[in-house]
Design a protein around this motif. Structure first.
Motif, PDB file in Angstrom:
ATOM      1  N   THR A   1       4.389  -2.975  21.925  1.00  0.00           N
ATOM      2  CA  THR A   1       3.281  -2.172  21.441  1.00  0.00           C
ATOM      3  C   THR A   1       3.786  -0.930  20.731  1.00  0.00           C
ATOM      4  O   THR A   1       4.693  -0.264  21.212  1.00  0.00           O
ATOM      5  CB  THR A   1       2.388  -1.752  22.629  1.00  0.00           C
ATOM      6  OG1 THR A   1       2.011  -2.903  23.352  1.00  0.00           O
ATOM      7  CG2 THR A   1       1.160  -1.044  22.148  1.00  0.00           C
ATOM      8  N   ASP A   2       3.189  -0.637  19.599  1.00  0.00           N
ATOM      9  CA  ASP A   2       3.538   0.566  18.845  1.00  0.00           C
ATOM     10  C   ASP A   2       2.990   1.770  19.612  1.00  0.00           C
ATOM     11  O   ASP A   2       1.791   1.851  19.853  1.00  0.00           O
ATOM     12  CB  ASP A   2       2.913   0.476  17.452  1.00  0.00           C
ATOM     13  CG  ASP A   2       3.183   1.710  16.602  1.00  0.00           C
ATOM     14  OD1 ASP A   2       3.963   2.573  17.023  1.00  0.00           O
ATOM     15  OD2 ASP A   2       2.603   1.787  15.507  1.00  0.00           O
ATOM     16  N   PRO A   3       3.846   2.735  20.015  1.00  0.00           N
ATOM     17  CA  PRO A   3       3.359   3.876  20.783  1.00  0.00           C
ATOM     18  C   PRO A   3       2.415   4.781  19.987  1.00  0.00           C
ATOM     19  O   PRO A   3       1.651   5.530  20.564  1.00  0.00           O
ATOM     20  CB  PRO A   3       4.635   4.631  21.170  1.00  0.00           C
ATOM     21  CG  PRO A   3       5.685   4.173  20.224  1.00  0.00           C
ATOM     22  CD  PRO A   3       5.288   2.796  19.776  1.00  0.00           C
ATOM     23  N   GLY A   4       2.438   4.684  18.665  1.00  0.00           N
ATOM     24  CA  GLY A   4       1.548   5.493  17.844  1.00  0.00           C
ATOM     25  C   GLY A   4       0.194   4.839  17.595  1.00  0.00           C
ATOM     26  O   GLY A   4      -0.701   5.443  17.022  1.00  0.00           O
ATOM     27  N   PHE A   5       0.044   3.580  18.036  1.00  0.00           N
ATOM     28  CA  PHE A   5      -1.209   2.854  17.806  1.00  0.00           C
ATOM     29  C   PHE A   5      -2.306   3.370  18.726  1.00  0.00           C
ATOM     30  O   PHE A   5      -2.119   3.488  19.924  1.00  0.00           O
ATOM     31  CB  PHE A   5      -1.010   1.357  18.042  1.00  0.00           C
ATOM     32  CG  PHE A   5      -2.297   0.572  17.967  1.00  0.00           C
ATOM     33  CD1 PHE A   5      -2.907   0.338  16.752  1.00  0.00           C
ATOM     34  CD2 PHE A   5      -2.892   0.083  19.108  1.00  0.00           C
ATOM     35  CE1 PHE A   5      -4.077  -0.373  16.674  1.00  0.00           C
ATOM     36  CE2 PHE A   5      -4.070  -0.632  19.053  1.00  0.00           C
ATOM     37  CZ  PHE A   5      -4.672  -0.862  17.820  1.00  0.00           C
ATOM     38  N   VAL A   6      -3.439   3.702  18.157  1.00  0.00           N
ATOM     39  CA  VAL A   6      -4.609   4.114  18.923  1.00  0.00           C
ATOM     40  C   VAL A   6      -5.715   3.114  18.600  1.00  0.00           C
ATOM     41  O   VAL A   6      -6.120   2.983  17.445  1.00  0.00           O
ATOM     42  CB  VAL A   6      -5.055   5.542  18.543  1.00  0.00           C
ATOM     43  CG1 VAL A   6      -6.302   5.929  19.298  1.00  0.00           C
ATOM     44  CG2 VAL A   6      -3.933   6.530  18.785  1.00  0.00           C
ATOM     45  N   PRO A   7      -6.201   2.378  19.611  1.00  0.00           N
ATOM     46  CA  PRO A   7      -7.248   1.399  19.327  1.00  0.00           C
ATOM     47  C   PRO A   7      -8.529   2.094  18.875  1.00  0.00           C
ATOM     48  O   PRO A   7      -8.780   3.238  19.253  1.00  0.00           O
ATOM     49  CB  PRO A   7      -7.444   0.686  20.668  1.00  0.00           C
ATOM     50  CG  PRO A   7      -6.882   1.596  21.692  1.00  0.00           C
ATOM     51  CD  PRO A   7      -5.842   2.433  21.015  1.00  0.00           C
ATOM     52  N   PRO A   8      -9.318   1.418  18.057  1.00  0.00           N
ATOM     53  CA  PRO A   8     -10.564   2.030  17.580  1.00  0.00           C
ATOM     54  C   PRO A   8     -11.549   2.217  18.721  1.00  0.00           C
ATOM     55  O   PRO A   8     -11.557   1.459  19.688  1.00  0.00           O
ATOM     56  CB  PRO A   8     -11.086   1.028  16.553  1.00  0.00           C
ATOM     57  CG  PRO A   8     -10.450  -0.267  16.915  1.00  0.00           C
ATOM     58  CD  PRO A   8      -9.131   0.075  17.541  1.00  0.00           C
ATOM     59  N   GLY A   9     -12.369   3.235  18.609  1.00  0.00           N
ATOM     60  CA  GLY A   9     -13.381   3.514  19.624  1.00  0.00           C
ATOM     61  C   GLY A   9     -14.546   2.541  19.524  1.00  0.00           C
ATOM     62  O   GLY A   9     -14.619   1.708  18.607  1.00  0.00           O
ATOM     63  N   PRO A  10     -15.492   2.633  20.456  1.00  0.00           N
ATOM     64  CA  PRO A  10     -16.620   1.688  20.493  1.00  0.00           C
ATOM     65  C   PRO A  10     -17.599   1.830  19.334  1.00  0.00           C
ATOM     66  O   PRO A  10     -18.426   0.954  19.120  1.00  0.00           O
ATOM     67  CB  PRO A  10     -17.300   1.999  21.826  1.00  0.00           C
ATOM     68  CG  PRO A  10     -16.882   3.377  22.172  1.00  0.00           C
ATOM     69  CD  PRO A  10     -15.527   3.582  21.556  1.00  0.00           C
TER      70      PRO A  10
END
Length: 128
Positions: free
Chosen positions: A2-11
């Motif tokens: 997993t890319d540590p900079g990846f932030v999943p999109p919110g709802p």
């Protein structure tokens, strides 16, 4: 990995194409188009005009499907959703006002220079 900079999109982020949203909600894509036209769900649009749905939209579509399965008409469903949104907004406002009230009732320690002054407190006895 997993890319540590990846932030999943919110709802609220519109990421699902109509076919995926239909599958996730258990509804037919044409039903989603109808609900969009009626204003029950507000799909986002791409530059080319394609619909995009958020996770919150999918949850809303499931709610619409459940309410219609229980016998409620689409106008009734729209009214229920509007009322639920109003209740959520009012609950948020109540929480905000309660926090403000709690802050207002906090005793403020004010600096009082008593070292060079005397303070006399007079109280009245009951019955006088």
């Amino acid at each position: 990995m997993t890319d540590p900079g990846f932030v999943p999109p919110g709802p609220e982020v519109k990421v699902f194409v109509i076919s995926v949203a239909a599958e996730l909600s258990g509804l037919h894509p044409q039903t989603l188009r109808t609900y969009d036209r009626l204003g029950l769900v507000q799909a986002g649009r791409t530059g080319g005009g394609g619909r995009r749905y958020s996770l919150r939209d999918v949850e809303l579509l499931r709610t619409v499907a459940r309410l219609t399965a229980e016998g409620l008409g689409l106008e009734g469903v729209k009214r229920v959703i509007d009322l639920e949104n109003q209740v959520s907004a009012l609950q948020a406002k109540i929480a905000e006002l309660q926090a403000d009230l709690a802050t207002a009732h906090t005793v403020q320690n004010l600096p009082v220079p008593l070292a060079t002054q005397q303070l006399t407190v007079w109280t009245r006895r009951p019955g006088r």
